[in-house]
Design a protein around this motif. Structure first.
Motif, PDB file in Angstrom:
ATOM      1  N   ASN A   1       3.598   7.774 -22.488  1.00  0.00           N
ATOM      2  CA  ASN A   1       3.501   9.140 -23.000  1.00  0.00           C
ATOM      3  C   ASN A   1       4.897   9.767 -22.936  1.00  0.00           C
ATOM      4  OD1 ASN A   1       0.793   8.663 -23.383  1.00  0.00           O
ATOM      5  ND2 ASN A   1       0.291   9.346 -21.301  1.00  0.00           N
ATOM      6  N   ASP A   2       5.048  10.886 -22.246  1.00  0.00           N
ATOM      7  CA  ASP A   2       6.387  11.479 -22.212  1.00  0.00           C
ATOM      8  C   ASP A   2       7.128  11.149 -20.930  1.00  0.00           C
ATOM      9  OD1 ASP A   2       6.706  12.547 -24.671  1.00  0.00           O
ATOM     10  OD2 ASP A   2       5.811  14.484 -24.174  1.00  0.00           O
ATOM     11  N   LYS A   3       6.565  10.299 -20.098  1.00  0.00           N
ATOM     12  CA  LYS A   3       7.205  10.001 -18.820  1.00  0.00           C
ATOM     13  C   LYS A   3       8.069   8.743 -18.906  1.00  0.00           C
ATOM     14  CE  LYS A   3       3.635  12.106 -16.052  1.00  0.00           C
ATOM     15  NZ  LYS A   3       3.385  12.356 -14.648  1.00  0.00           N
ATOM     16  N   CYS A   4       9.164   8.769 -18.156  1.00  0.00           N
ATOM     17  CA  CYS A   4      10.066   7.616 -18.152  1.00  0.00           C
ATOM     18  C   CYS A   4      10.156   7.034 -16.748  1.00  0.00           C
ATOM     19  CB  CYS A   4      11.470   8.018 -18.580  1.00  0.00           C
ATOM     20  SG  CYS A   4      11.552   8.668 -20.246  1.00  0.00           S
ATOM     21  N   LEU A   5      10.133   5.715 -16.689  1.00  0.00           N
ATOM     22  CA  LEU A   5      10.301   5.018 -15.427  1.00  0.00           C
ATOM     23  C   LEU A   5      11.445   4.029 -15.563  1.00  0.00           C
ATOM     24  CD1 LEU A   5       9.395   3.929 -12.614  1.00  0.00           C
ATOM     25  CD2 LEU A   5       7.784   2.447 -13.839  1.00  0.00           C
ATOM     26  N   ALA A   6      12.401   4.098 -14.635  1.00  0.00           N
ATOM     27  CA  ALA A   6      13.479   3.100 -14.596  1.00  0.00           C
ATOM     28  C   ALA A   6      13.441   2.439 -13.236  1.00  0.00           C
ATOM     29  CB  ALA A   6      14.833   3.767 -14.833  1.00  0.00           C
ATOM     30  N   MET A   7      13.276   1.126 -13.219  1.00  0.00           N
ATOM     31  CA  MET A   7      13.278   0.382 -11.960  1.00  0.00           C
ATOM     32  C   MET A   7      14.555  -0.445 -11.881  1.00  0.00           C
ATOM     33  SD  MET A   7       9.275  -0.767 -12.048  1.00  0.00           S
ATOM     34  CE  MET A   7       9.343  -1.578 -10.450  1.00  0.00           C
ATOM     35  N   LEU A   8      15.356  -0.156 -10.855  1.00  0.00           N
ATOM     36  CA  LEU A   8      16.675  -0.775 -10.768  1.00  0.00           C
ATOM     37  C   LEU A   8      16.767  -1.663  -9.526  1.00  0.00           C
ATOM     38  CD1 LEU A   8      18.769   2.426 -11.613  1.00  0.00           C
ATOM     39  CD2 LEU A   8      17.848   0.713 -13.161  1.00  0.00           C
TER      40      LEU A   8
ATOM     41  N   GLU B   1       0.841  -1.210   0.000  1.00  0.00           N
ATOM     42  CA  GLU B   1       0.000   0.000   0.000  1.00  0.00           C
ATOM     43  C   GLU B   1       0.874   1.257   0.000  1.00  0.00           C
ATOM     44  OE1 GLU B   1       0.062  -2.307   2.282  1.00  0.00           O
ATOM     45  OE2 GLU B   1       0.209  -1.475   4.315  1.00  0.00           O
ATOM     46  N   ASP B   2       2.031   1.204   0.679  1.00  0.00           N
ATOM     47  CA  ASP B   2       2.934   2.360   0.663  1.00  0.00           C
ATOM     48  C   ASP B   2       3.551   2.549  -0.721  1.00  0.00           C
ATOM     49  OD1 ASP B   2       2.401   2.897   3.261  1.00  0.00           O
ATOM     50  OD2 ASP B   2       4.442   2.602   4.009  1.00  0.00           O
ATOM     51  N   ILE B   3       3.946   1.431  -1.328  1.00  0.00           N
ATOM     52  CA  ILE B   3       4.548   1.544  -2.663  1.00  0.00           C
ATOM     53  C   ILE B   3       3.537   2.174  -3.611  1.00  0.00           C
ATOM     54  CG2 ILE B   3       5.675   0.330  -4.570  1.00  0.00           C
ATOM     55  CD1 ILE B   3       6.443  -1.875  -2.684  1.00  0.00           C
ATOM     56  N   ARG B   4       2.308   1.651  -3.578  1.00  0.00           N
ATOM     57  CA  ARG B   4       1.291   2.188  -4.477  1.00  0.00           C
ATOM     58  C   ARG B   4       1.099   3.688  -4.249  1.00  0.00           C
ATOM     59  NH1 ARG B   4      -1.375  -2.945  -3.554  1.00  0.00           N
ATOM     60  NH2 ARG B   4      -2.398  -2.043  -1.745  1.00  0.00           N
ATOM     61  N   ARG B   5       0.972   4.079  -3.003  1.00  0.00           N
ATOM     62  CA  ARG B   5       0.671   5.472  -2.677  1.00  0.00           C
ATOM     63  C   ARG B   5       1.819   6.415  -3.055  1.00  0.00           C
ATOM     64  NH1 ARG B   5      -0.025   6.803   3.468  1.00  0.00           N
ATOM     65  NH2 ARG B   5       0.063   9.067   3.412  1.00  0.00           N
ATOM     66  N   PHE B   6       3.027   6.065  -2.640  1.00  0.00           N
ATOM     67  CA  PHE B   6       4.137   6.995  -2.858  1.00  0.00           C
ATOM     68  C   PHE B   6       4.625   6.957  -4.305  1.00  0.00           C
ATOM     69  CE2 PHE B   6       4.554   6.166   1.827  1.00  0.00           C
ATOM     70  CZ  PHE B   6       3.944   7.361   2.192  1.00  0.00           C
ATOM     71  N   PHE B   7       4.544   5.779  -4.912  1.00  0.00           N
ATOM     72  CA  PHE B   7       4.909   5.741  -6.325  1.00  0.00           C
ATOM     73  C   PHE B   7       3.923   6.567  -7.148  1.00  0.00           C
ATOM     74  CE2 PHE B   7       4.221   4.019 -10.570  1.00  0.00           C
ATOM     75  CZ  PHE B   7       5.449   4.343 -11.115  1.00  0.00           C
ATOM     76  N   LYS B   8       2.645   6.445  -6.838  1.00  0.00           N
ATOM     77  CA  LYS B   8       1.615   7.184  -7.568  1.00  0.00           C
ATOM     78  C   LYS B   8       1.864   8.692  -7.465  1.00  0.00           C
ATOM     79  CE  LYS B   8      -3.432   7.118  -8.116  1.00  0.00           C
ATOM     80  NZ  LYS B   8      -3.968   8.412  -7.692  1.00  0.00           N
ATOM     81  N   GLU B   9       2.141   9.142  -6.261  1.00  0.00           N
ATOM     82  CA  GLU B   9       2.390  10.569  -6.051  1.00  0.00           C
ATOM     83  C   GLU B   9       3.575  11.054  -6.900  1.00  0.00           C
ATOM     84  OE1 GLU B   9       2.870  11.707  -1.892  1.00  0.00           O
ATOM     85  OE2 GLU B   9       4.194  13.321  -2.546  1.00  0.00           O
ATOM     86  N   SER B  10       4.670  10.305  -6.846  1.00  0.00           N
ATOM     87  CA  SER B  10       5.866  10.710  -7.607  1.00  0.00           C
ATOM     88  C   SER B  10       5.607  10.672  -9.104  1.00  0.00           C
ATOM     89  CB  SER B  10       7.035   9.777  -7.288  1.00  0.00           C
ATOM     90  OG  SER B  10       7.695  10.210  -6.143  1.00  0.00           O
ATOM     91  N   TRP B  11       4.963   9.611  -9.539  1.00  0.00           N
ATOM     92  CA  TRP B  11       4.712   9.429 -10.968  1.00  0.00           C
ATOM     93  C   TRP B  11       3.855  10.569 -11.511  1.00  0.00           C
ATOM     94  CZ3 TRP B  11       6.796   7.051 -14.836  1.00  0.00           C
ATOM     95  CH2 TRP B  11       6.079   6.786 -16.004  1.00  0.00           C
ATOM     96  N   GLU B  12       2.856  10.979 -10.725  1.00  0.00           N
ATOM     97  CA  GLU B  12       1.964  12.034 -11.202  1.00  0.00           C
ATOM     98  C   GLU B  12       2.659  13.381 -11.318  1.00  0.00           C
ATOM     99  OE1 GLU B  12      -1.407  11.760  -8.597  1.00  0.00           O
ATOM    100  OE2 GLU B  12      -2.276  10.098  -9.757  1.00  0.00           O
TER     101      GLU B  12
END
Lengths: 428, 428
Positions: free
Chosen positions: A146-153, A51-62
């Motif tokens: 779209n124009d956003k980039c995500l890199a998961m390392l 639930e934390d990953i979903r919440r904080f990732f969503k905030e950053s991604w947006e």
């Protein structure tokens, strides 16, 4: 593609929040991005709860154009990043046979058995690219929406670092977010504080309106980073300004770029085909390590002696017993005898030594805890420098090493071997 | 007061995001909180822009019970934390004569002049308590609003660390948020991977529903932290479970708590009144440093020799030239000769040696880059272990050191000196 993209870094893992390990990812990734002209705006560390990953990732991604995550891609039950991120993005997880093959090949090579856990790592969000991981099992993930980039390392540094340099930075460049060339020219200084440095260089920078200038103090050094800034200065113009700074700095100028002081000394001695030995007590191996961190160190560095008691100083370095008895193991006389002894025993041209009280106990009225003597032996003479550093054991060790290296760097620049030999030859 | 309060840490300052410095605050504060039973849930680093401070502070304050900030309390124009936080909280900033007096007294003691900038630090949000700063000018700020606690700490570590321990933790304890005693029991392991460890210990933990279990892998070691969890296990019950884990772990058990492996070896030798020397090539001083990081190291550790070329190995350690010529400097024979030579030259009971190719160049067909030989000399015999580590130079060095220490730890446990002497005496 925005001209000044917002970049955020998310580090997953309880071990950062529990203080088990320093968050070295932040420093490394922040530095690498800055080097290529990208400015990290925010870093968030949180644990692996879905639930934390979903919440904080969503905030950053947006709110960001580029999001980089590290950690949580492993095989254990608390590695949930893949699942939670896919959910936020509304993407299914797809099983990748390619990843499975890579994992099986790696395990076979290492003689280990693949467990069902490990195959968790074969899932990717739909539409993502695999970032192959030559140093571990967990592949990285690259996703452009779209124009956003995500890199998961992956979390382990030895896996994350090459993946960032070799795969993520080039992708960000080809997306137009950054440049492959260096975004700034760095001047490294030592021996002058940050505000004094600012005052010293201000007259130069005042002549160049809009020039990007940033100061960064660390471990006794202060770096000045010059960038094109609002004035949009050319590389050549910046080099010209940097040269003026160098002249103004005099002996406090260490180098352009980010070489360590040990590397600057190494290059100097290598060019002269000279060799170096080290003798240390309280720094306990760190001074040697500063040189042996340089690839090819053995071309200059013959060896080091860590003598942690008086017998070792006498036996390994030939420090006379009478010097230790009269002046003590922590004294100018012992420091010089250690340097000369190291040069003799290891047949080198130069030697550097450190003796002192790193604490927490030890010390005398004359030489309290934190007292350090640095000895320096060169073909043209020997020197000693004394200083007292407050602080705890590990801090004193690091400061003593930095200072010893800087003492040698300054002496090397001041007393050229050739000049000294010339002087001897002519009786000057 | 909530029973499981949410805690967030905010670190202000661009230097963290630019990668100039590691965020050591996170590790320290996370560790201190965990030790007292408080679990840091999130850490956010961002720069000093007032709009960012307002936004990210507001978010943290709304969702947390306890917020700790570091940095941005200084006297310069980019220190905006005080103002931005007061605005979010809807509190006026009040001038404190008490702080002004403390600053004036400090400056007088140091012979410096107070500038108008410095007096910025005299403002406090209405209702806040001053956390005096014996090590700098910026006082900390403590504010309790309803059931929420806010602690604002200065950025320099030497000011922040004592303020946290001496003023913030006790206040959090008296608010009922944490305990002054240790909150978990840690089992340190080495030689078993995280997922294998999880599988190994699962049968034990399955018997104890609700037990708090966390795994933390770092530098080849994996720690297991047992806490009371939802089952609310007593200290004694946890110790009992930990003992069962220890028995199951066998030789992979390193210690309870967070001692380094070097410290475990040190304690072992110290108890037996034995001494140790070290000889290393590719690890370049790091192995010595692992021992000299221990306060009082000299009671066991006599010294170390970093021999970076063959002459140094022969001259300083007495490694026979014929061994190097026949087997090479990176070989089992040379590793053992280095260990034995170090023990002889430094007159110690034990010695540990490392020789290898750390890379990036070097290596042979038989011993490629990353090959490490560890030599171990003990009163009851000598041993050698070979391994190959992939990865870059600094990684190989660190791994080789960790492994060398672990080899010695295992041998020490397996072959007790007394047993060996007994065997010799009886011809067994």
């Amino acid at each position: 593609m925005p001209s000044n993209p917002r970049v955020e870094l998310l580090n997953l893992g309880d071990e950062l929040l529990l203080g088990i390990r320093e968050n070295s990812h932040l420093a490394h990734i922040g530095r690498e991005l800055a080097r290529h002209g990208l400015h990290l705006q925010r870093n968030v560390c949180f644990n692996d709860a879905p639930e934390d990953i979903r919440r904080f990732f969503k905030e950053s991604w947006e709110q960001s154009d580029i999001v980089i995550t590290t950690g949580g891609l492993g095989p254990t039950s608390d590695d949930n990043t893949r699942e939670a991120v896919a959910e936020v993005l509304g993407r299914k997880l797809i099983y990748s046979d390619e990843i499975e093959q890579a994992i099986r090949a790696r395990f076979e090579r290492l003689g280990r058995t693949v467990t069902p856990n490990n195959l968790k790592q074969c899932y990717l969000p739909e539409g993502a690219e695999i970032l192959p991981n030559p140093n571990g099992t967990a592949p990285g993930i690259w996703l452009k929406i779209n124009d956003k980039c995500l890199a998961m390392l992956p979390g382990p540094s030895n896996e994350m670092i090459p993946m960032l340099s070799d795969q993520v930075i080039p992708r960000l460049c080809s997306e137009g977010h950054c440049r492959l060339d260096e975004a700034y020219l760095q001047i490294r200084t030592m021996g002058i504080g940050e505000s004094a440095l600012e005052n010293l260089l201000m007259p130069i920078f005042d002549k160049h309106e809009g020039l990007g200038v940033a100061y960064c103090a660390h471990q006794g050094m202060v770096d000045v980073r010059l960038s094109r800034g609002k004035g949009d200065y050319s590389r050549c113009a910046i080099q010209h300004i940097a040269k003026e700074c160098r002249e103004t700095l005099g002996a406090d100028f260490v180098c352009y770029g980010d070489d360590s002081i040990a590397k600057v000394i190494f290059d100097h001695l290598r060019a002269d085909e000279k060799t170096l030995a080290v003798a240390e007590s309280c720094t306990g191996g760190l001074l040697s390590n500063a040189f042996t961190d340089i690839p090819g160190a053995s071309k200059v560095f013959s060896g080091g002696i860590v003598c942690y008691n008086n017998d070792a100083k006498m036996e390994l370095l030939g420090v006379p017993e009478c010097i230790i008895a009269q002046h003590g193991a922590v004294s100018a006389e012992t420091a010089v005898a250690m340097a000369t002894g190291a040069a003799e025993r290891l047949s080198t041209d130069y030697a550097l030594s450190v003796t002192g009280f790193a604490g927490p106990s030890g010390g005398t009225a004359e030489n309290p805890v934190g007292t350090i003597y640095i000895g320096y032996h060169a073909p043209c003479g020997t020197w000693c420098v004394r200083m007292v550093y407050p602080g705890e054991r590990s801090t004193v060790k690091v400061r003593a090493v930095m200072r010893a290296l800087d003492v040698m760097r300054r002496k090397l620049n001041k007393y050229k071997v050739e000049d000294a030999l010339q002087a001897l030859a002519t009786g000057g």
